[in-house]
Structure formats: structure tokens, C-alpha cells
Write an enzyme that holds these catalytic residues in place. Structure first.
Site, PDB file in Angstrom:
ATOM      1  CE  LYS A   1      25.954  45.576  44.647  1.00 34.41           C
ATOM      2  NZ  LYS A   1      24.615  45.433  44.053  1.00 34.41           N
TER       3      LYS A   1
HETATM    4  P1  NAD Z   1      24.249  34.897  40.836  1.00 34.83           P
HETATM    5  O1  NAD Z   1      25.548  34.694  41.516  1.00 34.83           O
HETATM    6  O2  NAD Z   1      23.041  34.195  41.345  1.00 34.83           O
HETATM    7  O3  NAD Z   1      24.392  34.517  39.267  1.00 34.83           O
HETATM    8  C1  NAD Z   1      25.373  35.099  38.468  1.00 34.83           C
HETATM    9  C2  NAD Z   1      25.331  34.419  37.127  1.00 34.83           C
HETATM   10  O4  NAD Z   1      26.269  35.061  36.249  1.00 34.83           O
HETATM   11  C3  NAD Z   1      25.725  32.954  37.171  1.00 34.83           C
HETATM   12  O5  NAD Z   1      24.896  32.208  36.294  1.00 34.83           O
HETATM   13  C4  NAD Z   1      27.166  32.976  36.652  1.00 34.83           C
HETATM   14  O6  NAD Z   1      27.548  31.748  36.064  1.00 34.83           O
HETATM   15  C5  NAD Z   1      27.066  34.074  35.636  1.00 34.83           C
HETATM   16  N1  NAD Z   1      28.387  34.602  35.277  1.00 34.83           N
HETATM   17  C6  NAD Z   1      29.398  34.949  36.102  1.00 34.83           C
HETATM   18  N2  NAD Z   1      30.460  35.346  35.388  1.00 34.83           N
HETATM   19  C7  NAD Z   1      30.113  35.247  34.087  1.00 34.83           C
HETATM   20  C8  NAD Z   1      30.777  35.494  32.870  1.00 34.83           C
HETATM   21  N3  NAD Z   1      32.032  35.946  32.859  1.00 34.83           N
HETATM   22  N4  NAD Z   1      30.109  35.297  31.698  1.00 34.83           N
HETATM   23  C9  NAD Z   1      28.850  34.830  31.712  1.00 34.83           C
HETATM   24  N5  NAD Z   1      28.161  34.572  32.839  1.00 34.83           N
HETATM   25  C10 NAD Z   1      28.779  34.771  34.007  1.00 34.83           C
HETATM   26  O7  NAD Z   1      24.043  36.484  40.782  1.00 34.83           O
HETATM   27  P2  NAD Z   1      22.686  37.288  40.647  1.00 34.83           P
HETATM   28  O8  NAD Z   1      22.233  37.628  41.998  1.00 34.83           O
HETATM   29  O9  NAD Z   1      21.782  36.597  39.679  1.00 34.83           O
HETATM   30  O10 NAD Z   1      23.236  38.649  39.993  1.00 34.83           O
HETATM   31  C11 NAD Z   1      23.422  38.794  38.581  1.00 34.83           C
HETATM   32  C12 NAD Z   1      23.484  40.263  38.261  1.00 34.83           C
HETATM   33  O11 NAD Z   1      22.265  40.874  38.694  1.00 34.83           O
HETATM   34  C13 NAD Z   1      24.603  41.051  38.921  1.00 34.83           C
HETATM   35  O12 NAD Z   1      25.007  42.093  38.048  1.00 34.83           O
HETATM   36  C14 NAD Z   1      23.923  41.650  40.130  1.00 34.83           C
HETATM   37  O13 NAD Z   1      24.584  42.824  40.597  1.00 34.83           O
HETATM   38  C15 NAD Z   1      22.563  41.967  39.549  1.00 34.83           C
HETATM   39  N6  NAD Z   1      21.504  42.132  40.534  1.00 34.83           N
HETATM   40  C16 NAD Z   1      21.184  41.139  41.414  1.00 34.83           C
HETATM   41  C17 NAD Z   1      20.140  41.341  42.310  1.00 34.83           C
HETATM   42  C18 NAD Z   1      19.688  40.259  43.233  1.00 34.83           C
HETATM   43  O14 NAD Z   1      18.692  40.469  43.937  1.00 34.83           O
HETATM   44  N7  NAD Z   1      20.324  39.115  43.293  1.00 34.83           N
HETATM   45  C19 NAD Z   1      19.450  42.554  42.332  1.00 34.83           C
HETATM   46  C20 NAD Z   1      19.805  43.549  41.421  1.00 34.83           C
HETATM   47  C21 NAD Z   1      20.823  43.315  40.511  1.00 34.83           C
END
Ligand code: NAD
Length: 438
Positions: free
Chosen positions: A128
Site C-alpha cells: 500500500k
Molecule cells: P473515494 O475517495 O472514492 O470515496 C471516499 C468516500 O468517503 C467519500 O464519499 C468521502 O466523502 C467519504 N469520507 C471521507 N472522509 C469521511 C469521513 N470522515 N466521514 C464520512 N465519510 C467520509 O474512496 P473509495 O475508493 O470509495 O474508498 C473507500 C474505502 O474503500 C476506503 O477505505 C478504501 O481503502 C476502500 N477500498 C477501496 C477500493 C477501491 O477499489 N476504490 C478497494 C478496496 C477498498
């Protein structure tokens, strides 16, 4: 004059010692991960002699990322790339741009990637990366310069057969295109396989953008069946309405669920009759967050956790479900779209209350699964149809979930511990078979 040998006091051998730069009270998500490893250790049999491997990242790089700002000043940001384990293959895991990113957070996220990749049996280790920056405060040019300088700095340890980054919070396919280009320029040849989550025109995979949300939905359907929960009319609450949360919400609603509450960094919106997912997606696109969405009532952030719902999907950041809110959660099924959203103490409260938790290390593995497809397609320069990709994704996620469910039943443990049993066994078998070099 005789030379005396300097005397060094013999260092105490403490096999469970923490990395020297981390104090016990500063562990954060890494502490959560260590507790999860401790919980699985009794189930690892003779492989438990290798368990310390899981508690020590293989390689950690901290880099300075200096860039010219638009106003003529030079700004420095701190960047990280951690390769937790590469026993089963090259490192694989996303890159996060966030002002609060820390090395210990990236360590935990890299370790969860090792577990996740092994849980769905992908031939990858775990890695990561992150940069301590608020990208929302950067111009497009500044964002590109941060990305390119960070990529150059970590270029010494990444590569299509070494470690393959991907998008995570606040990084997207445009940033992956810059990373691919920077690495390729430094190497002198185009290396599409160095990152996944790229634009389709640069060797990206169809279905990648939706893959994590689709995986969350796929295991959600399986888990709901196990507990006799019908998704038709089920009430859904989602924290985080980005890549993962918005796609998962869309698929659950298509299956008949009602999206009643959404929380993101900007606020919390509620509508008991159902939020319109497409309208909310368009609103977030235009306004940067859900706050102010007209067809909903605004809620106090803490009230989100006690909303009347059947399914809860945390899909934002880690450490969200804690002793402070776990006892108030109304859902029967909690599917972790985010990485590390639940602390071990909250896990225990949810288990006592018989709320089924589908853990991150299986629930959000859809993204890395289609990243694996993308990497395979880049290597073979032969691209699959979206239908093919989605069908393979669903098959892998279902099979992995079924296997983990059986392990959970056999050992009478949570799905999290069951996933760790499956994954850590695979990682440590590889560790044992490879042996220690030299
Ligand atoms: P993203 O940046 O597209 O979205 C993140 C979301 O979280 C946004 O809606 C943001 O407003 C919200 N957020 C941020 N801080 C916040 C807070 N303090 N309280 C409430 N909401 C908050 O990110 P993503 O890619 O959707 O990732 C979200 C989670 O999923 C992360 O934990 C990431 O590690 C995990 N994840 C993502 C992927 C992927 O393919 N994108 C894969 C596996 C896991």
C-alpha cells in the site's frame, strides 16, 4: 595505544517487539491488525511458528515529495510505500492521498492487502502507498506534480513484477495514468502493467471502476441469504459515497433495497422513503459531497449510526465503528466496503448482538480481483469483455465467501477470523515452502 573494542550492551531479544519508531499508544490501524493476527494464531497449527512474519512488513519506504506550487513556492509532502508481504507474489495495493495518512496506517492497509489477496487466492502479496496531502487543496497541475514526483521516488521498488499500485481514497484513473507514464518514462519503455485502475485507453480493464462495489454487493447477497434477510425492501445505510459506496448502493437498490441514509465527509442525509441513488450521485459530482441534497433530511453525523436499517455498509475510512457506536447499530448485516472500519472491541459488541459482519478482507476484494484481471490482460495484451470480467469476478467472490463461511462454521468463529485463517494459512504455507534466505 591499543584499540579497545567498543562495548555494546547485548540487545534483548524480544520476538514480539514493535517497530522501533512506533509507540504502543500510537499504533492506530496497525494495532487493530495486530490484534486480528493474535486472534487467528491459535488456528494456524504448526504454521504459527511463522506468525511473526505477519507482524513485520517486509519493506517500508518513506519519501520526500517536493513540488513547485502554482504560487511560486516549493512544498514538501511525505509519501510512503509499504510492501507487507511478497511470499505469494508481487506486492499489490492502492495509493491513498489524504492529509491524515501515516506510516502506521499504510502498514495496516498493506497488511490487509496481503490477507485480502490470499483470501481470494490471487497470486499477489500485499502492499500500500500514500501521500500526506489534501488533494482537494491542490490545483490540477500541483496534483500531477505530486503524483509524478511520488511515483519517481517509489520507482525503485515498484514495477509490473515487483509491486503494482492502484487507486484508493482520493486517487483515480487519471492519477494512475500519470503514475504509469512517469514509471514508463523513467524506465524508457511503456509499462502498462505497473499500475491497475488505469483508463481503458491505456490498458485499463472494463468493469474495474465498479468492481469493488460489485464485490461488496456480491458477498452481501450471499451473506443475506445465510441469515434469511430478503434484500427486497431491505433498508440500507452507507457511509462514504465514493467509488465503493455509491456503486454498492446502486446495486443493492437495483436488487430492491431502499437506500435510507448516506454519510460522507460533507454531511449526513436521510430519507426513510428512499434516496434516489442516481440523483445523489449527480449531486455529489456537482457539489463534492452529499450535504445540501434537497430530497433528504440532514442528520447529525453521530445519529447516522443509529438509523433504522437492515444493511449497513461503511465505505469511507478506517476506525469508524467503535465502542462508542457499535451498541447503537440497528442493522442485521454489516458489509465492510472500507478497509478497517471496525475496531476489534466493536467487533466483539457486534458479535454479541448477533450482527453479521462481512469483513473488509473479503467484502472489498472485488477491486483487487479485477485489478488482477487488468494485470493479466496487460501482460497478455488480450482484453476481455465486461460480461466476462463481471462473471469471473462474481464466481471468485462467491467461491471465496462460501469457503470462508464453511471455515467460520467449522471453527465457530467470526467471518473475520475465518478469512484470516484461510488467508494466513496460504501466506505462511508459502513462507514455509520458500524457506528463509540465506
Ligand atoms: P473515494 O475517495 O472514492 O470515496 C471516499 C468516500 O468517503 C467519500 O464519499 C468521502 O466523502 C467519504 N469520507 C471521507 N472522509 C469521511 C469521513 N470522515 N466521514 C464520512 N465519510 C467520509 O474512496 P473509495 O475508493 O470509495 O474508498 C473507500 C474505502 O474503500 C476506503 O477505505 C478504501 O481503502 C476502500 N477500498 C477501496 C477500493 C477501491 O477499489 N476504490 C478497494 C478496496 C477498498
Amino acid at each position: 595505544m591499543s584499540l579497545s573494542t567498543p562495548s555494546h550492551p547485548a540487545a534483548a531479544f524480544t520476538p514480539n517487539s514493535l517497530p522501533s519508531f512506533l509507540q504502543a499508544d500510537q499504533l492506530g490501524p496497525w494495532g487493530t491488525y495486530l490484534q486480528q493476527v493474535d486472534r487467528v494464531t491459535p488456528y494456524l497449527g504448526t504454521l504459527s511458528r511463522w506468525v511473526e512474519t505477519l507482524k513485520r512488513p517486509k519493506r517500508m519506504l518513506i519519501v520526500d515529495v517536493p513540488i513547485h506550487m502554482d504560487n511560486g513556492t516549493v512544498a514538501h509532502f511525505e509519501g510512503y510505500r509499504v510492501q507487507h508481504n511478497t511470499s505469494r507474489g508481487p506486492g499489490k495495493g492502492g495509493v491513498r492521498f489524504h492529509q491524515d495518512v501515516t506510516l502506521s496506517e499504510v502498514m495496516a492497509l498493506s497488511a490487509w492487502m496481503s490477507v485480502k489477496n490470499a483470501a481470494v487466492n490471487l497470486p499477489f502479496g500485499g502492499a500500500k502507498g500514500g501521500v500526506r496531502v489534501n488533494p482537494k487543496l491542490l490545483s490540477l497541475g500541483e496534483l500531477e506534480r505530486v503524483t509524478r514526483r511520488y511515483t519517481s521516488e517509489i520507482g525503485v521498488i515498484i514495477g509490473p513484477t515487483k509491486d503494482i499500485p492502484a487507486p484508493d481514497v482520493n486517487t483515480d484513473e487519471r492519477i494512475m495514468a500519470w503514475m504509469m507514464d512517469t514509471y514508463s518514462m523513467n524506465e524508457g519503455s511503456t509499462a502498462t502493467g505497473v499500475v491497475t485502475g488505469k483508463p481503458i485507453a491505456l490498458g485499463g480493464s472494463l468493469g474495474r471502476r465498479e468492481a469493488t462495489g460489485r464485490g461488496v454487493y456480491t458477498v452481501g447477497v450471499e451473506a443475506a441469504q445465510k441469515i434469511g434477510l430478503s434484500l427486497t425492501g431491505a433498508k440500507l445505510a452507507v457511509q462514504g459515497f465514493g467509488n465503493v459506496g455509491s456503486v454498492a448502493a446502486q446495486l443493492f437498490v437495483q436488487a430492491g433495497a431502499t437506500l435510507v441514509a448516506v454519510q460522507d465527509h460533507s454531511g449526513t442525509v436521510f430519507n426513510g422513503a428512499g434516496l434516489d441513488v442516481a440523483a445523489l450521485q449527480a449531486y455529489v459530482q456537482a457539489h463534492g459531497g452529499v450535504a445540501g441534497f434537497a430530497a433528504a433530511q440532514a442528520l447529525d453525523p453521530d445519529v447516522f449510526w443509529e438509523v433504522d436499517c437492515d444493511v449497513l455498509i461503511p465505505a469511507a475510512l478506517e476506525g469508524q465503528i467503535t465502542v462508542h457506536n457499535a451498541a447503537r447499530i440497528q442493522a442485521r448485516l454489516l458489509i465492510e466496503g472500507a478497509n478497517g472500519p471496525t475496531t476489534p472491541e466493536a467487533d466483539d459488541i457486534l458479535a454479541e448482538r448477533q450482527i453479521l459482519v462481512v469483513p473488509d478482507v473479503i467484502a472489498n476484494a472485488g477491486g483487487v480481483t479485477v485489478s488482477y484481471f487488468e494485470w493479466v490482460q496487460d501482460f497478455s495484451s488480450f482484453f476481455w469483455t465486461e460480461a466476462d470480467i463481471n462473471a469471473r469476478l462474481v464466481r471468485i467472490m462467491r467461491e471465496a465467501f462460501e469457503g470462508i463461511w464453511e471455515v467460520a462454521q467449522t471453527h465457530r468463529v467470526s467471518l473475520r477470523t475465518a478469512t484470516f485463517i484461510v488467508a494466513c494459512t496460504r501466506i505462511l504455507q508459502a513462507r514455509e515452502l520458500r524457506g528463509l534466505y540465506p
